[in-house]
Design an enzyme around this catalytic site. Structure first.
Site, PDB file in Angstrom:
ATOM      1  N   ASP A  37      -7.952  -4.569  14.836  1.00 58.15           N
ATOM      2  CA  ASP A  37      -7.728  -3.221  14.307  1.00 58.15           C
ATOM      3  C   ASP A  37      -7.250  -3.313  12.861  1.00 58.15           C
ATOM      4  O   ASP A  37      -6.391  -2.547  12.429  1.00 58.15           O
ATOM      5  CB  ASP A  37      -6.707  -2.475  15.173  1.00 58.15           C
ATOM      6  CG  ASP A  37      -6.698  -0.979  14.897  1.00 58.15           C
ATOM      7  OD1 ASP A  37      -7.746  -0.450  14.495  1.00 58.15           O
ATOM      8  OD2 ASP A  37      -5.643  -0.352  15.075  1.00 58.15           O
ATOM      9  N   GLN A  96       0.833  -1.197   0.000  1.00 60.89           N
ATOM     10  CA  GLN A  96       0.000   0.000   0.000  1.00 60.89           C
ATOM     11  C   GLN A  96       0.871   1.252   0.000  1.00 60.89           C
ATOM     12  O   GLN A  96       2.069   1.195   0.236  1.00 60.89           O
ATOM     13  CB  GLN A  96      -0.906   0.011   1.236  1.00 60.89           C
ATOM     14  CG  GLN A  96      -0.124  -0.008   2.544  1.00 60.89           C
ATOM     15  CD  GLN A  96      -0.949  -0.446   3.721  1.00 60.89           C
ATOM     16  OE1 GLN A  96      -2.159  -0.366   3.720  1.00 60.89           O
ATOM     17  NE2 GLN A  96      -0.278  -0.912   4.772  1.00 60.89           N
ATOM     18  N   ASP A 132      -0.349 -12.201   7.053  1.00 63.38           N
ATOM     19  CA  ASP A 132      -1.782 -12.462   6.942  1.00 63.38           C
ATOM     20  C   ASP A 132      -2.275 -13.091   8.240  1.00 63.38           C
ATOM     21  O   ASP A 132      -1.757 -14.120   8.685  1.00 63.38           O
ATOM     22  CB  ASP A 132      -2.012 -13.398   5.752  1.00 63.38           C
ATOM     23  CG  ASP A 132      -3.484 -13.628   5.462  1.00 63.38           C
ATOM     24  OD1 ASP A 132      -4.329 -13.227   6.284  1.00 63.38           O
ATOM     25  OD2 ASP A 132      -3.777 -14.206   4.418  1.00 63.38           O
ATOM     26  N   CYS A 133      -3.293 -12.481   8.839  1.00 65.06           N
ATOM     27  CA  CYS A 133      -3.755 -12.967  10.143  1.00 65.06           C
ATOM     28  C   CYS A 133      -4.553 -14.266  10.031  1.00 65.06           C
ATOM     29  O   CYS A 133      -4.674 -14.994  11.020  1.00 65.06           O
ATOM     30  CB  CYS A 133      -4.591 -11.900  10.844  1.00 65.06           C
ATOM     31  SG  CYS A 133      -6.237 -11.660  10.162  1.00 65.06           S
ATOM     32  N   TYR A 136      -9.787   6.961  20.059  1.00 66.22           N
ATOM     33  CA  TYR A 136      -9.933   5.752  19.239  1.00 66.22           C
ATOM     34  C   TYR A 136      -9.302   4.560  19.949  1.00 66.22           C
ATOM     35  O   TYR A 136      -9.913   3.497  20.096  1.00 66.22           O
ATOM     36  CB  TYR A 136      -9.282   5.965  17.876  1.00 66.22           C
ATOM     37  CG  TYR A 136      -9.280   4.753  16.981  1.00 66.22           C
ATOM     38  CD1 TYR A 136     -10.200   4.636  15.943  1.00 66.22           C
ATOM     39  CD2 TYR A 136      -8.353   3.713  17.151  1.00 66.22           C
ATOM     40  CE1 TYR A 136     -10.208   3.527  15.105  1.00 66.22           C
ATOM     41  CE2 TYR A 136      -8.362   2.601  16.342  1.00 66.22           C
ATOM     42  CZ  TYR A 136      -9.280   2.508  15.316  1.00 66.22           C
ATOM     43  OH  TYR A 136      -9.284   1.401  14.503  1.00 66.22           O
ATOM     44  N   TYR A 191     -10.813  12.191  12.517  1.00 67.31           N
ATOM     45  CA  TYR A 191     -11.817  11.713  11.559  1.00 67.31           C
ATOM     46  C   TYR A 191     -12.868  12.781  11.280  1.00 67.31           C
ATOM     47  O   TYR A 191     -13.541  12.751  10.259  1.00 67.31           O
ATOM     48  CB  TYR A 191     -12.536  10.474  12.101  1.00 67.31           C
ATOM     49  CG  TYR A 191     -11.711   9.219  12.161  1.00 67.31           C
ATOM     50  CD1 TYR A 191     -10.333   9.235  11.940  1.00 67.31           C
ATOM     51  CD2 TYR A 191     -12.306   8.000  12.447  1.00 67.31           C
ATOM     52  CE1 TYR A 191      -9.585   8.081  12.009  1.00 67.31           C
ATOM     53  CE2 TYR A 191     -11.564   6.828  12.511  1.00 67.31           C
ATOM     54  CZ  TYR A 191     -10.203   6.876  12.299  1.00 67.31           C
ATOM     55  OH  TYR A 191      -9.470   5.719  12.368  1.00 67.31           O
ATOM     56  N   ASP A 226      -0.265   1.308  13.667  1.00 64.34           N
ATOM     57  CA  ASP A 226       0.210   2.591  14.202  1.00 64.34           C
ATOM     58  C   ASP A 226       0.886   2.422  15.557  1.00 64.34           C
ATOM     59  O   ASP A 226       1.590   3.322  16.022  1.00 64.34           O
ATOM     60  CB  ASP A 226      -0.959   3.564  14.334  1.00 64.34           C
ATOM     61  CG  ASP A 226      -2.076   2.984  15.195  1.00 64.34           C
ATOM     62  OD1 ASP A 226      -2.018   3.148  16.422  1.00 64.34           O
ATOM     63  OD2 ASP A 226      -2.975   2.348  14.626  1.00 64.34           O
ATOM     64  N   GLU A 264     -15.692  12.986  12.597  1.00 60.04           N
ATOM     65  CA  GLU A 264     -16.991  12.331  12.543  1.00 60.04           C
ATOM     66  C   GLU A 264     -17.094  11.354  13.720  1.00 60.04           C
ATOM     67  O   GLU A 264     -16.084  10.977  14.319  1.00 60.04           O
ATOM     68  CB  GLU A 264     -17.190  11.595  11.221  1.00 60.04           C
ATOM     69  CG  GLU A 264     -16.104  10.607  10.872  1.00 60.04           C
ATOM     70  CD  GLU A 264     -16.236  10.080   9.444  1.00 60.04           C
ATOM     71  OE1 GLU A 264     -17.351  10.036   8.911  1.00 60.04           O
ATOM     72  OE2 GLU A 264     -15.204   9.709   8.869  1.00 60.04           O
TER      73      GLU A 264
END
Length: 335
Positions: A244, A148, A223-224, A177, A319, A201, A321
């Protein structure tokens, strides 16, 4: 590199517009700036006039018969003088419209200029598709990983913001959060086994180690799904699983069924490694995305074991929001 500066000025009249009269009244304002005019007339659909300046700046004047008049001005002069010239032009258009229509203007709306093509990108969408302008003043990091695009942008208000492939993930301001996805301070993690899925993060790990758990396992760089399958096969169990990884999918169209199946697979596997009295925490999505949240809650009724859930609504600062967080646990069977 100078950014393109896009300014807008909108007028809503109290009645239908004489398109030709509006055009003739505003023509001198643009002509005084040395702008070359081209006019398109669509008879019953109004006028579009374009004005081009030698320095590459241009304006569009769109006059709709029902009473909507729109002015769009784009310039490439990001210096103070260029901004002043733009403001002066828009001020003159506004003054001329007020003279022409006296008290018959229902609404005049001028938005702050949008800067396009600059080094710093300030505009990012909310989960429900609204455009937000952040006070970004620095690009701290911007690179493509094998998976990404990773950006860290600095906001004067929110601190560093992590953005993954165009999606605002978390900022330094967003302890709300992290607290919400850990149970909002209501859980005792002392001596507990905790599994974190994602959490790139580092906020959850940073906060949870302060609470003296027995062991924290974080699945971040692989990959989980195969990891969860392996833990289930080994019989490894956790007091808490904190997911998360990603938000609840926004799309609710039928072709997205595979996305919901993927989400349900992670839920099922997580339940298999969760102790009978354990808790599973995850983020949901923006409170306005009610259809997506409803579909997510429907998935909970389709897991291999019966579960119950509660949800909490939290304001996440960066965010801009309200965000929904879920607590899920295995339904206790009657003895």
């Amino acid at each position: 590199m100078a950014a393109a500066r896009h300014s807008t000025l909108d007028f809503m009249l109290g009645a239908t517009a004489d398109c030709n009269a509006v055009l003739k009244a505003l023509q001198p304002v643009f002509q005084e700036q040395g702008m070359t005019e081209t006019v398109h007339n669509w008879e019953d659909h109004g006028y579009l006039a374009t004005y081009i300046k030698k320095n590459g700046s241009f304006a569009n004047l769109r006059i709709h018969p029902h009473g909507l008049v729109l002015v769009d001005l784009q310039s490439y002069n990001d210096h103070t003088k260029g901004r002043e010239e733009t403001d002066q032009l828009l001020n003159k258009v506004e003054e001329r419209m007020k003279e022409l229509f006296h008290g018959n203007l229902k609404r005049i709306k001028r938005l702050p200029a949008i800067l396009r093509g600059g080094v710093i990108d300030r505009y990012w969408p909310t989960a429900d598709g609204r455009l937000v302008e952040y006070d970004i003043d620095e690009v701290v990091y911007d690179e493509d990983s094998p998976f990404q695009n990773i950006k860290i942008l600095h906001s004067k208000q929110f601190g560093n913001i992590l953005i993954l492939s165009g999606d605002v993930n978390l900022a330094e301001s967003d302890l709300a959060y992290t607290r919400a996805i850990m149970g909002s301070g209501k859980e005792d993690y002392t001596g507990k086994e905790v599994l974190i899925l994602g959490g790139g993060d580092g906020g959850i790990l940073y906060e949870i180690v302060k609470l003296k758990p027995k062991m924290v396992t974080m699945v971040l760089i692989e990959d989980c799904i195969p990891v969860l399958k392996r833990y289930a096969k080994e019989g490894r169990m956790f007091d808490y699983v904190i997911n998360d990884l990603t938000a609840v999918p926004i799309s609710t169209s039928p072709e997205e069924d595979s996305t919901w199946e993927f989400l349900r697979l992670i839920l099922d596997l997580s339940m298999k490694v969760l102790k009978q009295d354990g808790k599973y925490f995850t983020q949901g999505n923006c409170i306005n995305l009610t259809d997506a949240l409803t579909l997510y809650e429907e998935q909970l009724s389709r897991l291999y074991c019966p579960v119950e859930f509660s949800k909490e609504i939290v304001c996440v600062p960066s965010y801009m929001e309200l965000w929904v967080f879920y607590t899920i646990w295995k339904k206790q069977t009657e003895v």
